[in-house]
Design a protein around this motif. Structure first.
Motif: not given
Length: 203
Positions: A9, A12, A18-19, A80, A84
Motif C-alpha cells: 500500500l 501504491l 489506491t486499492i 496487492t 492496486g
C-alpha cells in the motif's frame, strides 16, 4: 525481512494508486488468455478486480528474479500492488496482461515450459536473452520494451518504494524515487561474467 500488504500500500501511494479493502485471488485462464469479464477487470462497481492464478504465478516468479533472496511475503505483496495498479486502469491492465502473455509464450517456445515453472536461473537467462535489461520501458515498443515497462520496472518500483524493500537492499529513497535503472542493472541483472542476480535460489 518480510514484505507486507502495508508495504504494498505504501508503494501504491508512491505510484499515486489506491486499492479497495478486498484482495481477490481469481482462478481464471493462463496469462495469455486472462478473462476480461466484469469480475476480473473491476468494471462492475460491486466487485474488486482479481488476478488469474497463472498470471499471479508469473508475476511472483518474475519478482523472484528481481528481488533479493530472503524476502518473505512476496506473493501477497505483488498481488496487492498489482491489483492496486490495475483497479481503475483497464488500458494498463490490458497492457500488463499482454506483456505477461508474451513473456509466457516466449518461455513456452524457448524452454518448453511456462515462465513460472522455470527455475530462477532460466527465468533470469530468458530475460537477458530477450534484451530486457537494456530495453527502454515503452508501452508501445517491441516486446522487450513492453515487458520492461509493464512488468519489470513496475515490480521494481513496488519493491524499492516500499519501506521494507528499501531497507532490505540498503537504500532509503524518498517515496516516488525507487532507484531507477542503475539500481536494477547493478543489483539484479549483472553482466554474464558472473555475480549475484538478486533472485531466489533454484528449486
Amino acid at each position: 525481512m518480510e514484505l507486507t500488504r502495508r508495504d504494498a500500500l505504501a508503494a501504491l501511494a508512491a505510484a499515486g494508486a489506491t486499492i479497495g479493502g478486498g484482495v481477490l485471488a481469481g482462478r481464471m485462464e493462463p496469462p495469455r488468455a486472462d478473462s476480461e469479464g466484469p469480475a476480473s477487470n473491476g468494471s462492475d462497481p460491486s466487485t474488486e478486480p482479481s488476478l488469474s492464478t497463472d498470471l499471479l504465478d508469473l508475476l511472483d516468479a518474475l519478482a523472484g528474479v528481481l528481488y533479493p533472496d530472503g524476502v518473505d511475503g512476496r506473493r501477497e505483496f505483488v498481488e496487492t500492488y498489482v491489483l492496486g495498479r490495475i483497479g481503475d486502469r483497464p488500458d494498463y491492465r490490458a497492457g500488463l496482461q499482454e506483456a505477461a502473455a508474451q513473456l509466457d509464450a516466449v518461455a513456452r517456445d524457448w524452454e518448453d515450459a511456462p515462465y513460472a515453472d522455470l527455475d530462477a536461473d532460466a527465468r533470469d537467462r530468458l530475460l537477458r536473452n530477450l534484451g530486457v535489461a537494456a530495453a527502454d520501458p515503452d508501452p508501445e515498443g517491441p516486446i522487450s520494451d513492453r515487458i520492461r515497462f509493464f512488468l519489470v520496472d513496475d515490480l521494481l518500483f513496488a519493491f524499492y518504494s516500499s519501506p521494507a524493500g528499501g531497507r532490505l537492499v540498503g537504500i532509503e529513497n524518498p517515496i516516488g524515487h525507487p532507484g531507477g535503472i542503475e539500481s536494477y542493472q547493478r543489483g539484479t541483472m549483472p553482466d554474464a561474467a558472473g555475480g549475484q542476480n538478486g533472485g531466489e535460489s533454484d528449486g
